[in-house]
Every structure is written in structure tokens, then in C-alpha cells.
Write a protein that holds these residues in place. Structure first.
Motif, short mmCIF file in Angstrom:
data_model
loop_
_atom_site.label_atom_id
_atom_site.label_comp_id
_atom_site.label_asym_id
_atom_site.label_seq_id
_atom_site.Cartn_x
_atom_site.Cartn_y
_atom_site.Cartn_z
N ALA A 14 0.39 -1.12 -0.22
CA ALA A 14 0.02 -0.18 0.30
C ALA A 14 0.76 1.10 -0.29
N PRO A 15 0.51 2.28 -0.65
CA PRO A 15 1.23 3.51 -0.69
C PRO A 15 1.06 3.92 0.70
N GLN A 16 2.64 4.51 0.82
CA GLN A 16 3.27 5.15 2.24
C GLN A 16 3.22 4.46 3.06
N GLY A 17 3.29 2.75 2.53
CA GLY A 17 3.87 2.45 3.59
C GLY A 17 5.65 1.56 3.25
N SER A 18 6.12 0.86 4.45
CA SER A 18 7.67 0.08 3.77
C SER A 18 7.88 -0.70 2.89
N VAL A 19 8.75 -1.15 2.03
CA VAL A 19 8.83 -2.09 1.17
C VAL A 19 9.31 -3.29 2.41
N PHE A 20 9.98 -2.70 3.67
CA PHE A 20 9.93 -3.98 4.10
C PHE A 20 9.54 -4.26 5.97
N ASP A 21 7.68 -3.69 5.28
CA ASP A 21 7.06 -4.43 5.90
C ASP A 21 6.07 -5.81 5.42
N LEU A 22 6.83 -5.42 4.03
CA LEU A 22 6.16 -6.55 3.36
C LEU A 22 7.37 -8.13 3.47
N ALA A 23 6.76 -9.64 3.38
CA ALA A 23 7.11 -10.49 3.19
C ALA A 23 8.07 -10.89 2.49
N LEU A 24 9.45 -10.51 2.18
CA LEU A 24 10.28 -11.04 1.49
C LEU A 24 12.02 -11.79 2.82
N SER A 25 12.34 -12.59 1.71
CA SER A 25 13.35 -13.16 1.73
C SER A 25 14.81 -12.92 2.80
N SER A 26 15.16 -13.28 4.24
CA SER A 26 16.14 -12.62 4.78
C SER A 26 17.21 -12.30 3.93
N GLU A 27 17.66 -12.87 3.07
CA GLU A 27 18.30 -12.31 1.92
C GLU A 27 18.62 -11.47 0.93
N SER A 28 16.88 -11.11 0.14
CA SER A 28 16.55 -10.31 -0.36
C SER A 28 16.90 -8.79 0.07
N ALA A 29 16.41 -8.69 1.38
CA ALA A 29 16.28 -8.09 2.36
C ALA A 29 16.88 -7.06 3.25
N ALA A 30 18.29 -7.54 3.11
CA ALA A 30 19.89 -7.14 3.46
C ALA A 30 20.16 -6.75 1.71
N ARG A 31 19.99 -7.61 1.29
CA ARG A 31 20.45 -7.04 -0.33
C ARG A 31 19.53 -5.43 -1.12
N LEU A 32 18.31 -5.51 -0.51
CA LEU A 32 17.23 -4.88 -0.79
C LEU A 32 17.68 -3.06 0.13
N ARG A 33 18.38 -3.11 1.62
CA ARG A 33 18.73 -2.53 2.53
C ARG A 33 19.99 -1.39 1.81
N LEU A 34 21.18 -2.86 1.10
CA LEU A 34 21.99 -2.45 0.43
C LEU A 34 22.09 -0.82 -0.54
N GLU A 35 20.77 -1.72 -1.23
CA GLU A 35 20.47 -1.23 -2.40
C GLU A 35 19.41 0.48 -2.46
N ILE A 36 18.95 0.61 -1.43
CA ILE A 36 18.52 1.48 -1.64
C ILE A 36 18.87 2.57 -1.08
N GLY A 37 19.35 2.16 0.27
CA GLY A 37 19.89 3.14 0.94
C GLY A 37 21.70 3.11 1.08
N GLY A 38 21.96 2.53 0.18
CA GLY A 38 23.71 2.58 -0.11
C GLY A 38 23.97 3.45 -1.05
N LYS A 39 24.88 2.90 -1.14
CA LYS A 39 25.80 4.03 -2.62
C LYS A 39 25.31 3.71 -3.68
N LYS A 40 25.04 2.82 -4.50
CA LYS A 40 24.93 2.47 -5.21
C LYS A 40 23.19 3.19 -5.72
N ALA A 41 22.48 3.51 -4.80
CA ALA A 41 20.87 4.28 -4.49
C ALA A 41 21.11 5.51 -5.76
N SER A 42 22.02 5.99 -5.92
CA SER A 42 21.86 7.05 -6.70
C SER A 42 22.63 6.96 -8.28
N ALA A 43 23.15 5.57 -8.67
CA ALA A 43 23.37 5.07 -9.58
C ALA A 43 21.81 4.22 -10.17
#
Length: 578
Positions: free
Chosen positions: A115-144
Motif C-alpha cells: 500500500a502507498p506510504q507503507g515501507s517495502v520492508f514491512d512486506l514479506a520477503l526473504s532475509s537475503e533479499s531484504a538485506a540486499r534491498l536495504r543496501l541497494e536503496i540506502g547505500g551508495k548504489k541508490a544514486s546510480a
């Protein structure tokens, strides 16, 4: 009851009914109110036992017939052919750099609970995917992301899990949609849901056993071996052995590689599905001996065991995507004529004038049609009200029909208790068809106006109440689309075909079931809102037919228990055709 009310209240109730009769001609959304008021009036007129109908108010009858004329003169609205709501072919999420969900497609909302305004990390996803997604969104790769999304999107796969059944739902990163900030993070689903096709790919292309396929599927949900052991009853050691076999056969060494294998096969699954099933959904046409055109569809391999699917008055021969590969896998050939007056099949003027002749007229049509196709022996499948026609066909053509397989079938109406047990909307329609058939066209025509005006959702709500198994099934996007398609198919040429079926299902048609030499099985749901389990079971016992019911399943048993129902059909086909 209206007849027990003071005179003034009776008059007010009748006035409200007459007002609704004319309002519905102007505003189709009044249809539910009309049916409710008409139902109260009819129940009061019939009396407590429903066996001693008194004269219907001539004033009300006159207004109903006049409303029918008005509706017919107004004609059908053009938007009748338009979809009830926009469809989305896939789930899609648009995320901000912080992981906030900025936008979501309807399918993503349904499948993932996004749902809009929610967080993607509130959804059910694998722990490996969640860790990688946090890195992609919050890390240096986000700008690229905007610059390199097209280059390596295929390698960025995140495993989410569906809201209800927790099946794996891989999503891949894509370029930002138009109107995005350039920093938006787009995730798009690779498929609608895990289907039998995915299992088949694992089994056929990699030689996985059924047990290994299940383990692979569970691994893709993020489950550990101990968790899989707890749900399957197998030991961890056994699962380790199977895991080694899976990795050896799929040439993978971890979960992410297995996900990528399935991602790469997604195109193959879709292409295979389209090539084998596109012809299934195509309407073919046959010209009957009297010149009428009859549309039909065929599902399954051409050399499969032939089964004649006789549809009901609401759904037509429309099946979920997951059902089609299963029909092919079982080697069944479903031949699905679209009955006269439904969809694009020409109406039968004789049946319209004399509804009681419709079953015999249908059987004559089928005799010519099946001879044209070259089929000499088939199983007849009666879906809901199609049961009347399946039984009559088996009775008139015992050499042609080797067995009768009824799914949520209607049963002969032998006492009013069967009508009383129906849900309110079905009960009112049944009583109208039984005791005041001249009034039925007005109600049906008003219902068509509601559908034409985009009120399919309201029509669905009236059929399947909240909290019932049928409603839960109807909430799925694919099933809802199938039901909506069926409703429009029913009313494409007007209300007469529905009226013809109604004439039969509210009467005792036991004579069509007498002296059958073929095996008969009734498939039913314990929560069927129209025909109770007790009624269906009593009918089966009286006639000497087989009976099987599913607990906590409603009228939509073909959708809710599709694989098991088809397996039982396969058993009958194998036993009677070979």
C-alpha cells in the motif's frame, strides 16, 4: 410478512416497491433495492408454507411488466463490453530511496499486501533479499540506479512472498517510470503467482521428482530444512539428500541461483503457455442443421480423452490459467459448446417460446455438433445448472455419453425446503421463476442494466456474501475476471437464456435422471449457497449416484479444488472411455 402489517404499512410498502420499479429504469444501481422490496412482497404473497400462492397484486404486476417495456425501449448501454475495472498484468512497486512505497499496482496490492506510504520492508520477503534491498536503496548504489538499471536489472532479483499462501514471488528492478524523480526504485513482478507450470518446468526440464519439486518450492520461500521437515514429516537428513540432488540436477549451489534459474525460465513458461493455450481460448463456430451459429471452445490435447463441458447460466466455459496446463497434463480434451443465446451463440427461438423443450433441443444440437467433430463417446460434465442438460443428454444418447460428472450441479426441486435453504437473492429469483414467471424478465432485465452500467461488483456482492468460501475465491483477481466475463457472456444477448435455465432449475426434473445405465458422480461443496450438501446427497442416494463433497467449499468448487476435481474427472474418463 407484509400481509400481517397494518393496512397503512402495507400500502407504504407497495408504494416503495412501485417507486423502485421505475427508479431502476433510470438508475440501475437501484436494482438491489428493487430485488429486496420485491422479495418481501413475494414472500408475503406466497404465505408461510410457500405452497399456497395467493393472487399477486395486479397493480404491482402491471408496473413490473411496464418497467420491462421501458427497459427494453431504453436498450443496452454501450459500456456493456468495457471491463469493469482496469486490469494490471503484473505487480509493480515504486519505491523511494528510503524504501517508502510511493505507488503500487492493483495486483501488487492484492498479491503482496502493498500500500502507498507503507515501507517495502514491512512486506514479506526473504532475509537475503531484504538485506540486499536495504543496501541497494540506502547505500551508495541508490544514486546510480537510473544509469545502470537497464544493464544489470536481470541480476537484481528479490524474493517476496504472496500474502495468503506464502508462495515465492520474485521481483526484478527496472528503470523508473515516467514522472519519477530519477531516483525511484522500481520493482516489477516476474509472474502473477507460482503455478503448476513452474512445478512442471522443474520436473520436466531438470528431472526433479515430486518430492524434490516441493523442496525446491519451499526453499524459494526462504524456508530452512528444519522448517521444511516440520511441515512435510520428513527428516532433515532425507531433505539434505534431496537438496544435494536438486542442486546437482539444476546446476545451482544456493537459493539465489535457483531463483535466477526460475527467472530465466519465466519467458519459457509464458511462451509455452501461450503456444499451447492460445487456441484453447479461441471461439470456434459450427453451423447447426437449422442454420443457427453455435460458438465453442476446446481445451486440452486434440487426442485427449473427450469430455463435453456443459456450462451454467452465469459463468460460461471460462477457466483459471492454472487449470489449463493441468487439463493438458491429465490428457483430457474438454469440448465446451456455448449454449444457445449465451455469448455469441445464436438463440433458439423454439426454446424461448417453450422453455420446457430446451433440454431436448440442446441434445439435438449436440448430436449434430459431436458428429461433426467425430466424437462417438464422451463423458458429460454438468456445471451447476448445466446438470439438467447433461442428464438429459445421457438419457437420450446412452451410447454417446459414457458417464455424467456434475460439478456443483443443480438437483431436482422436490420440496420448498430446498428453496428456503438458498441464500436470499437466489431464493427470491427461484420463487419468482417458480410462481410468477411473467415477472422474472423484469428482474433479469434490470440486473442486465446494472451490469451494463458497470455494476458487476454489486452483482457479485449479491451472489457471494462476505465471509463465505465463494467470496474468498472471488476476491482473487483472476477468478473475479472470470466471473465478470461470465456475467457479461450471460447477458450479451439479453435475459432469455437465463430465464430458460431458471424455468428448469426451480422444478422437479428427476425424469431426466431415470433409467441411466452410465455411472454418475456429484461433486459438491458443503457451503454451496444454492444447493445444500444435504439436498445433493439425498438426491444422489435416491438415484444411486456417487457423491463427493468438499468441506468449507462453496459453489465455486471447480476453482477452489480444481486439481482434485480434474483428477476425479480423469478417473471417470479412463474408466468409461478406454
Amino acid at each position: 410478512m407484509t400481509d400481517l402489517l397494518p393496512t397503512k404499512e402495507r400500502e407504504e410498502a407497495q408504494t416503495s416497491l412501485i417507486q423502485a420499479i421505475y427508479e431502476v429504469a433510470i438508475d440501475p444501481n437501484v436494482y438491489d433495492k428493487l430485488v429486496d422490496l420485491w422479495g418481501r412482497h413475494l414472500l408475503a404473497t406466497l404465505g408461510e408454507d410457500l405452497q399456497t400462492p395467493q393472487d399477486l397484486s395486479p397493480v404491482v404486476a402491471q408496473h413490473l411488466l411496464r418497467a420491462f417495456e421501458i427497459l427494453n425501449r431504453l436498450g443496452r448501454q454501450e459500456q456493456a463490453q468495457a471491463p469493469a475495472q482496469p486490469k494490471s498484468d503484473r505487480a509493480e512497486l515504486r519505491l523511494s530511496q528510503s524504501g517508502e512505497i510511493l505507488d503500487t499496482s492493483p495486483l501488487a496490492t492484492e498479491v503482496l499486501g502493498a500500500a502507498p506510504q507503507g515501507s517495502v520492508f514491512d512486506l514479506a520477503l526473504s532475509s537475503e533479499s531484504a538485506a540486499r534491498l536495504r543496501l541497494e536503496i540506502g547505500g551508495k548504489k541508490a544514486s546510480a540506479l537510473a544509469s545502470n538499471a537497464a544493464d544489470d536489472a536481470a541480476s537484481e532479483i528479490y524474493v517476496f512472498f504472496t500474502k495468503g499462501d506464502k508462495h515465492p514471488y520474485p521481483m526484478v528492478r527496472e528503470q523508473p517510470a515516467e514522472g519519477g524523480t530519477g531516483q525511484d526504485f522500481i520493482l516489477a513482478g516476474l509472474h502473477n503467482k507460482w503455478t503448476e507450470a513452474h512445478d512442471q518446468i522443474l520436473r520436466k526440464m531438470f528431472g526433479l521428482t515430486d518430492a524434490e519439486t516441493r523442496v525446491a518450492r519451499e526453499l524459494l520461500t526462504g524456508a530452512t530444512l528444519p522448517e521444511i521437515a516440520a511441515t512435510t514429516g520428513r527428516s532433515v537428513d532425507t531433505l539434505r539428500t534431496q537438496l544435494k540432488s536438486i542442486r546437482r540436477k539444476t546446476y545451482t549451489s544456493n537459493q539465489q541461483q535457483l531463483v535466477r534459474i526460475m527467472t530465466g525460465l519465466e519467458t519459457l513458461i509464458k511462451t509455452s503457455s501461450m503456444s499451447s493455450n492460445s487456441s484453447d481460448r479461441t471461439d470456434h463456430h459450427f453451423i447447426l442443421p437449422d442454420g443457427r451459429k453455435m460458438a465453442y471452445r476446446c481445451f486440452g490435447p486434440e487426442q485427449g480423452q473427450p469430455c463435453l463441458f456443459i456450462h451454467n447460466m452465469l459463468n460460461g466455459p471460462n477457466f483459471p490459467d492454472a487449470l489449463i496446463p493441468e487439463i493438458h497434463r491429465l490428457g483430457l480434451r474438454l469440448i465446451c459448446p456455448i449454449r444457445p443465446g449465451f455469448g455469441s451463440s445464436d438463440p433458439d427461438p423454439v426454446s424461448r417460446r417453450h422453455p420446457r423443450e430446451a433440454p431436448d433441443r440442446f441434445c439435438a444440437d449436440m448430436s449434430a455438433f459431436l458428429k461433426h467433430l467425430g466424437h462417438r463417446r464422451l463423458v458429460a460434465i454438468g456445471h451447476m445448472s448445466g446438470a439438467v442438460f447433461a442428464f438429459r443428454l445421457a438419457q437420450l444418447h446412452p451410447k454417446l455419453i459414457t458417464g455424467v460428472f456434475n460439478i456443483s450441479g443443480a438437483v431436482p426441486l422436490t420440496d420448498m425446503g430446498q428453496i428456503r435453504a438458498m441464500h436470499y437473492r437466489q431464493q427470491i429469483m427461484a420463487l419468482t421463476a417458480r410462481f410468477t414467471p411473467r415477472m422474472l424478465p423484469t428482474l433479469l432485465r434490470a440486473g442486465i442494466a446494472q451490469i451494463d452500467a458497470g455494476g458487476v461488483e454489486a452483482f457479485l456482492n449479491a451472489l457471494y456474501r462476505q465471509g463465505t468460501p465463494d467470496r474468498a475465491i472471488a476476491e482473487h483477481a483472476e477468478h473475479r475476471d472470470i466471473l465478470f466475463t461470465g456475467f457479461r457472456q450471460t447477458v450479451q444477448q439479453g435475459h432469455w437464456s437465463f430465464a430458460i435455465d431458471s424455468h428448469h432449475v426451480v422444478r422437479d426434473w428427476s425424469r431426466y435422471c431415470a433409467f441411466l445405465a452410465q455411472p454418475v458422480i456429484l461433486i459438491h461443496g458443503t457451503a454451496d449457497p444454492v444447493v445444500t450438501e444435504a439436498s445433493a446427497q439425498s438426491f444422489a442416494a435416491r438415484m444411486g449416484f456417487q457423491f463427493h463433497s468438499y468441506s468449507d467449499v462453496g459453489q465455486l468448487v471447480l476453482y477452489q479444488q480444481s486439481r482434485d476435481v480434474l483428477q476425479r474427472l480423469k478417473q471417470m474418463a479412463s474408466a468409461t472411455l478406454e
